[in-house]
Design a protein around this motif. Structure first.
Motif, PDB file in Angstrom:
ATOM      1  N   LEU A   1       0.823  -1.209   0.000  1.00  0.00           N
ATOM      2  CA  LEU A   1       0.000   0.000   0.000  1.00  0.00           C
ATOM      3  C   LEU A   1       0.854   1.256   0.000  1.00  0.00           C
ATOM      4  O   LEU A   1       0.522   2.250  -0.647  1.00  0.00           O
ATOM      5  CB  LEU A   1      -0.930   0.007   1.221  1.00  0.00           C
ATOM      6  N   PHE A   2       1.957   1.211   0.744  1.00  0.00           N
ATOM      7  CA  PHE A   2       2.845   2.370   0.887  1.00  0.00           C
ATOM      8  C   PHE A   2       4.286   1.947   0.590  1.00  0.00           C
ATOM      9  O   PHE A   2       5.078   1.733   1.515  1.00  0.00           O
ATOM     10  CB  PHE A   2       2.738   2.954   2.297  1.00  0.00           C
ATOM     11  N   PRO A   3       4.646   1.799  -0.685  1.00  0.00           N
ATOM     12  CA  PRO A   3       5.967   1.273  -1.049  1.00  0.00           C
ATOM     13  C   PRO A   3       7.134   2.078  -0.473  1.00  0.00           C
ATOM     14  O   PRO A   3       8.203   1.512  -0.223  1.00  0.00           O
ATOM     15  CB  PRO A   3       5.956   1.331  -2.581  1.00  0.00           C
ATOM     16  N   VAL A   4       6.935   3.361  -0.250  1.00  0.00           N
ATOM     17  CA  VAL A   4       8.034   4.180   0.269  1.00  0.00           C
ATOM     18  C   VAL A   4       8.514   3.681   1.626  1.00  0.00           C
ATOM     19  O   VAL A   4       9.697   3.807   1.966  1.00  0.00           O
ATOM     20  CB  VAL A   4       7.606   5.665   0.349  1.00  0.00           C
TER      21      VAL A   4
ATOM     22  N   SER B   1       9.519  13.016   6.039  1.00  0.00           N
ATOM     23  CA  SER B   1       8.673  14.152   5.671  1.00  0.00           C
ATOM     24  C   SER B   1       7.273  13.955   6.272  1.00  0.00           C
ATOM     25  O   SER B   1       6.919  12.856   6.720  1.00  0.00           O
ATOM     26  CB  SER B   1       8.572  14.271   4.158  1.00  0.00           C
ATOM     27  N   GLY B   2       6.484  15.029   6.251  1.00  0.00           N
ATOM     28  CA  GLY B   2       5.125  14.926   6.782  1.00  0.00           C
ATOM     29  C   GLY B   2       4.301  13.864   6.074  1.00  0.00           C
ATOM     30  O   GLY B   2       3.566  13.102   6.703  1.00  0.00           O
ATOM     31  N   GLY B   3       4.437  13.796   4.757  1.00  0.00           N
ATOM     32  CA  GLY B   3       3.689  12.794   4.004  1.00  0.00           C
ATOM     33  C   GLY B   3       4.136  11.385   4.299  1.00  0.00           C
ATOM     34  O   GLY B   3       3.313  10.462   4.398  1.00  0.00           O
TER      35      GLY B   3
ATOM     36  N   THR C   1      -4.731  14.797   5.409  1.00  0.00           N
ATOM     37  CA  THR C   1      -4.082  15.539   4.327  1.00  0.00           C
ATOM     38  C   THR C   1      -3.357  16.784   4.823  1.00  0.00           C
ATOM     39  O   THR C   1      -2.719  17.485   4.023  1.00  0.00           O
ATOM     40  CB  THR C   1      -5.102  15.977   3.261  1.00  0.00           C
ATOM     41  N   GLU C   2      -3.416  17.067   6.114  1.00  0.00           N
ATOM     42  CA  GLU C   2      -2.862  18.315   6.639  1.00  0.00           C
ATOM     43  C   GLU C   2      -1.341  18.384   6.440  1.00  0.00           C
ATOM     44  O   GLU C   2      -0.602  17.500   6.865  1.00  0.00           O
ATOM     45  CB  GLU C   2      -3.189  18.449   8.128  1.00  0.00           C
ATOM     46  N   GLY C   3      -0.870  19.447   5.781  1.00  0.00           N
ATOM     47  CA  GLY C   3       0.550  19.674   5.609  1.00  0.00           C
ATOM     48  C   GLY C   3       1.259  18.690   4.704  1.00  0.00           C
ATOM     49  O   GLY C   3       2.466  18.483   4.840  1.00  0.00           O
TER      50      GLY C   3
END
Length: 237
Positions: free
Chosen positions: A124-127, A140-142, A166-168
């Motif tokens: 779902l989140f490869p990073v 990072s925030g994301g 989604t904030e920031g």
């Protein structure tokens, strides 16, 4: 389908001040519900009351057909309620891998099942799979938001609560989080309650909405019924 979560006339106080004034809402399995409103109307307090961080003064909170008003926060979490708070609350001095392992400890599972759950989060989140040794605090925030959601999913929740996801965060990661929520919704079992002020994100991901004003629900309906007039009345500053 019957609701997995129901709030009925819930009132709650913070430091002696009434914040929630009879909040009534429900969330069903397989849907995303957006809880919307201007700053200070009680959205985050509603989420914290569901999770047991703030006690409700009156009214009832029902989860899977049972009252959970008096249950401790950790008991609610182990029953399948996962909360990704505003600010994410990852462990900044632990690595990405260690943060994810913390999510795995909530539910007992075999080593194989744990590995499968972790691989699903990486899909779902490869990073996250590329930075398992990196400290959470330097992301990072994301990236932190993806880590927080991934960690919550590793608790195997039935109800996922997201506060301002989604904030920031940069637009490309917002799009990825939105796509992930839609993918989870397609599976048809996980219920999601989303506090969000980004109207387009809610319209893209949600099935229904509740708009709060002064501690109560002022409007609700299908996401198609979230008109520009309602946005102007209840959401715009």
């Amino acid at each position: 389908m019957s609701a997995i979560l129901t709030l009925d006339s819930v009132e709650a106080d913070i430091a002696g001040s009434r914040i929630l004034r009879g909040v009534t809402l429900e969330v069903r399995p397989g849907e995303v519900v957006a809880l919307m409103g201007r700053n200070g109307v009680g959205k985050t307090t509603t989420l914290r009351t569901i999770c047991g961080v703030i006690p409700n003064r009156t009214g009832s909170i029902t989860y899977e057909g049972k009252r959970i008003d008096k249950l401790a926060t950790d008991v609610r979490a182990r029953s399948g309620i996962a909360h990704v708070p505003q600010g994410r609350d990852i462990f900044p001095h632990l690595t990405v891998g260690e943060n994810l392992q913390a999510g795995l400890t909530v539910k007992k599972r075999t080593r194989g099942a744990a590995r499968e759950a972790l691989e699903r989060v990486y899909a779902l989140f490869p990073v996250l799979s590329e930075m398992t040794k990196r400290k959470g605090g330097v992301l990072s925030g994301g990236q932190q938001q993806q880590l927080a959601i991934g960690r919550a999913l590793l608790t195997d929740p039935k109800l996922l609560i997201l506060d301002e996801p989604t904030e920031g965060i940069q637009p490309s990661i917002i799009d990825h989080i939105g796509d992930t929520l839609k993918m989870l919704k397609k599976e048809g079992t996980l219920a999601m309650l989303l506090v969000e002020q980004y109207v387009d994100f809610c319209r893209e991901t949600s099935d229904r909405f509740y708009a709060m004003d002064r501690g109560t629900v002022a409007a609700s309906g299908s996401i198609e019924e979230l008109t520009d007039e309602l946005v102007k009345e209840h959401l715009e500053v």
